[in-house]
Design a protein around this motif. Structure first.
Motif, mmCIF file in Angstrom:
data_model
loop_
_atom_site.group_PDB
_atom_site.id
_atom_site.type_symbol
_atom_site.label_atom_id
_atom_site.label_comp_id
_atom_site.label_asym_id
_atom_site.label_seq_id
_atom_site.Cartn_x
_atom_site.Cartn_y
_atom_site.Cartn_z
ATOM 1 N N ILE A 134 0.874 -1.184 0.000
ATOM 2 C CA ILE A 134 0.000 0.000 0.000
ATOM 3 C C ILE A 134 0.904 1.224 0.000
ATOM 4 O O ILE A 134 1.808 1.336 0.847
ATOM 5 C CB ILE A 134 -0.928 0.020 1.230
ATOM 6 C CG1 ILE A 134 -1.867 -1.205 1.209
ATOM 7 C CG2 ILE A 134 -1.749 1.312 1.276
ATOM 8 C CD1 ILE A 134 -2.802 -1.298 2.409
ATOM 9 N N ALA A 135 0.684 2.122 -0.939
ATOM 10 C CA ALA A 135 1.497 3.334 -1.020
ATOM 11 C C ALA A 135 0.711 4.517 -0.469
ATOM 12 O O ALA A 135 -0.449 4.732 -0.845
ATOM 13 C CB ALA A 135 1.904 3.598 -2.464
ATOM 14 N N ILE A 136 1.341 5.261 0.431
ATOM 15 C CA ILE A 136 0.718 6.483 0.966
ATOM 16 C C ILE A 136 1.520 7.673 0.445
ATOM 17 O O ILE A 136 2.709 7.802 0.738
ATOM 18 C CB ILE A 136 0.694 6.478 2.508
ATOM 19 C CG1 ILE A 136 -0.116 5.286 3.019
ATOM 20 C CG2 ILE A 136 0.117 7.790 3.038
ATOM 21 C CD1 ILE A 136 -0.128 5.132 4.527
ATOM 22 N N ILE A 137 0.864 8.502 -0.342
ATOM 23 C CA ILE A 137 1.549 9.652 -0.927
ATOM 24 C C ILE A 137 1.104 10.898 -0.169
ATOM 25 O O ILE A 137 -0.051 11.300 -0.231
ATOM 26 C CB ILE A 137 1.211 9.777 -2.428
ATOM 27 C CG1 ILE A 137 1.559 8.453 -3.118
ATOM 28 C CG2 ILE A 137 1.963 10.944 -3.045
ATOM 29 C CD1 ILE A 137 1.191 8.411 -4.576
ATOM 30 N N GLY A 138 2.047 11.458 0.580
ATOM 31 C CA GLY A 138 1.730 12.582 1.458
ATOM 32 C C GLY A 138 1.578 12.079 2.883
ATOM 33 O O GLY A 138 0.609 11.384 3.199
ATOM 34 N N THR A 139 2.546 12.412 3.739
ATOM 35 C CA THR A 139 2.511 11.885 5.111
ATOM 36 C C THR A 139 2.323 13.025 6.103
ATOM 37 O O THR A 139 3.096 13.179 7.048
ATOM 38 C CB THR A 139 3.797 11.095 5.429
ATOM 39 O OG1 THR A 139 4.915 11.977 5.222
ATOM 40 C CG2 THR A 139 3.927 9.890 4.530
ATOM 41 N N GLY A 140 1.304 13.822 5.866
ATOM 42 C CA GLY A 140 0.917 14.841 6.840
ATOM 43 C C GLY A 140 0.007 14.223 7.887
ATOM 44 O O GLY A 140 0.078 13.018 8.149
ATOM 45 N N LEU A 141 -0.861 15.040 8.461
ATOM 46 C CA LEU A 141 -1.783 14.564 9.501
ATOM 47 C C LEU A 141 -2.606 13.375 9.015
ATOM 48 O O LEU A 141 -2.687 12.336 9.684
ATOM 49 C CB LEU A 141 -2.722 15.712 9.904
ATOM 50 C CG LEU A 141 -3.919 15.329 10.766
ATOM 51 C CD1 LEU A 141 -3.471 14.906 12.154
ATOM 52 C CD2 LEU A 141 -4.910 16.482 10.877
ATOM 53 N N ILE A 142 -3.221 13.502 7.825
ATOM 54 C CA ILE A 142 -4.149 12.477 7.353
ATOM 55 C C ILE A 142 -3.396 11.231 6.880
ATOM 56 O O ILE A 142 -3.707 10.101 7.285
ATOM 57 C CB ILE A 142 -5.035 13.041 6.215
ATOM 58 C CG1 ILE A 142 -5.837 14.265 6.705
ATOM 59 C CG2 ILE A 142 -5.975 11.964 5.664
ATOM 60 C CD1 ILE A 142 -6.892 13.991 7.725
ATOM 61 N N GLY A 143 -2.378 11.420 6.041
ATOM 62 C CA GLY A 143 -1.631 10.277 5.516
ATOM 63 C C GLY A 143 -0.989 9.462 6.631
ATOM 64 O O GLY A 143 -1.043 8.221 6.621
ATOM 65 N N THR A 144 -0.404 10.141 7.591
ATOM 66 C CA THR A 144 0.253 9.431 8.691
ATOM 67 C C THR A 144 -0.784 8.744 9.583
ATOM 68 O O THR A 144 -0.563 7.624 10.053
ATOM 69 C CB THR A 144 1.131 10.404 9.505
ATOM 70 O OG1 THR A 144 2.063 11.032 8.621
ATOM 71 C CG2 THR A 144 1.902 9.672 10.594
ATOM 72 N N SER A 145 -1.931 9.392 9.791
ATOM 73 C CA SER A 145 -2.985 8.755 10.596
ATOM 74 C C SER A 145 -3.493 7.483 9.906
ATOM 75 O O SER A 145 -3.747 6.467 10.558
ATOM 76 C CB SER A 145 -4.157 9.721 10.829
ATOM 77 O OG SER A 145 -3.745 10.822 11.612
#
Lengths: 345, 345
Positions: free
Chosen positions: A6-17
């Protein structure tokens, strides 16, 4: 195992959560790979346990990824959708968490290859603080998560995104992208505008220093949204301008009505506050529920994301695609197919 | 011991919270007597431990009370101030917790006997829920508590109210009543109006049922104040109408400015959100502090309420009154006397 990614692009508040919630799933059978324009943010997300691996290029992030989650502000999502196609595995499921949906759906249709399955998403959750440090696995617990499948997305793709939503403890809500944007303008974007307006009103007044001394929890709560990420806010306004302007007009009309009540005496003022208190208490105690047609079952998505990643992903994708009928041609058809009543009768 | 009495008139959220905080004081040497128009509310307050005794008449409540705390909506406070004089012990200290101060100060001057010492008050704290059940001893912890002594109040009376404020963990702020009402309109009353306007805007729209499904924590927070007590809200608007209308006008002007930014493109929109985020974060991290002139000591009120009630109250009041110089004739003089810088230079 390498396919179960699973790739998460953007690890701000939402991506990291999202990463924290997916990482916490017992017996998980997928790898979490993340990337952020701000590499330090991605490293923080990894340190917090939201990612197994942090990478430096979009290609590395999405190669062999069965599910790609775009968790950036809207305009950055546009650029990512433009670039993504070259690297996507055929059959990959792509979703996003952007605050506006109509433009995002248009870009996905325009830029993604036919072999990709895009299912738009928008979790109705957030915090005053941004960045991975503010993230929490429970951020989405009980939150509504708007889901807007593209005509090209097949049922397996929809099930994967529903699985993601339910793994994070959120409640999926099928909705037409244009309707989503209208309602989001009313319950989210214009409240943000009001929060900014209230803060600026006091901050820019001559009495600011004295007024601030009197500011209590009411003022802090009512201006909380004004501390949100300005890039996200700008992108919301740019991609939902018409609806936002419409609802600002409605807010101005309400203020005029209240002004008239204030000028008319005690009784209309009391009625205004009394009926509003009643209505809001009803809303808080008995929030409107998603309606389902009699006898229709909700999609059985509870373990879809887990099942999806149990075996070699690519094979499963192929297998599932062969088994399924052709993807429906538009959202309404898909909703009917899934037994989800249209939100607007 | 019978003289050491504090009367709480009105046992809703605020009155009961005050009672709980005062009841919790170690080695307290005073009796807490309470009354409410709704007798069940006063009984609940007693059951919760906020009162030692619940009584049925204003006379019973305030006879032999050294300190009387009026914790009702503003218009009810007016009626109480009208009736109170007949029953007050000479030298009694009277305070209130009403959200507007100029009118209350006028009524106190008009209705209370010369022998009473009125010191206005307004704790900047509250909750969405009203009634004694929602009360908490820690409600005022860290909150600003506006204090507006009347010209007739002597230093002992001011010290008693400061002692009350500090016993409850709040931070007293001297302020001119008219200034208080202007700033309270900006940071409290118009935010309440905005909260009501936002809720009504969505609630009265045709899409309410669908929009409500999308409403997340942002909408709930921004409409929280709309669930407050409607009587309190009405009375605020009736006694601070001019200032509220002025600040509604300012809010409308801010909305027009934002509308213009939205119509002008990406950069002004970003600048708006960016500068607001910066300013609000600064406000939250470094809130403006009450300024004191160099060398001036804060009033040493920490234990004033305790000292006040250590012996027979009436004797102490007489003793203290004999010892003190005549009460200053206006707020500014009093502030200078107490070494408190005027809030407006």
């Amino acid at each position: 195992m390498a396919d179960n990614r699973i790739a998460i692009i953007g690890t701000g508040l939402i991506g990291t959560s999202i990463g924290l919630g997916l990482a916490a799933r017992p017996n998980r059978n997928y790898e979490l790979v993340g990337i952020d324009r701000d590499r330090a943010a991605a490293r923080t997300a990894k340190k917090l346990g939201a990612l197994d691996r942090e990478v430096g290029s979009l290609e590395e992030a999405v190669e062999r990824a069965g599910l790609v989650i775009i968790a950036t502000p809207v305009m950055a999502a546009r650029r990512i959708l433009e670039d993504l196609g070259r690297f996507l595995m055929p059959g990959a499921v792509v979703t996003d968490v952007c605050s506006t949906k109509a433009e995002v759906m248009r870009w996905a249709a325009e830029y993604l290859p036919e072999t990709a399955h895009f299912v738009g998403g928008h979790p109705m959750a957030g915090k005053e603080k941004s960045g991975p440090e503010a993230a929490s696995a429970s951020l989405f617990e009980g939150a509504t998560w708007a889901v807007t499948p593209s005509p090209r997305a097949d049922e397996r793709a929809v099930q994967a995104v529903l699985g993601l939503v339910e793994t994070l403890g959120a409640i999926p809500l099928y909705i037409d992208p244009a309707e989503h944007d209208q309602y989001a303008a009313a319950v989210s974007h214009v409240p943000l505008i009001a929060s900014v307006a209230l803060f600026r009103m006091v901050r820019d007044s001559q009495g600011w220093e004295d007024a601030a001394l009197l500011a209590g929890p009411g003022f802090r709560d009512m201006t909380r949204l004004a501390s949100g990420d300005p890039t996200m806010a700008r992108d919301i306004m740019l991609t939902n301008r018409e609806a936002v302007l419409h609802w600002i007009g409605r807010l101005e009309a309400e203020l005029r009505t209240i002004r008239t009540a204030l000028e008319s005496g005690a009784e209309p003022v009391y009625d205004l506050f009394y009926s509003t208190q009643l209505d809001r208490d009803t809303f808080i105690q008995n929030p409107p529920q998603r309606r389902r047609p009699e006898g229709a079952e909700p999609p059985s998505a509870r373990d879809a994301i887990g099942r999806m990643f149990v075996g070699g992903l690519y094979d499963k994708i192929k297998e599932a695609s062969d088994r399924l009928p052709a993807a429906p041609r538009d959202d309404r058809e898909l909703k009917r197919k899934l037994g989800i009543e249209d939100e607007r009768p």
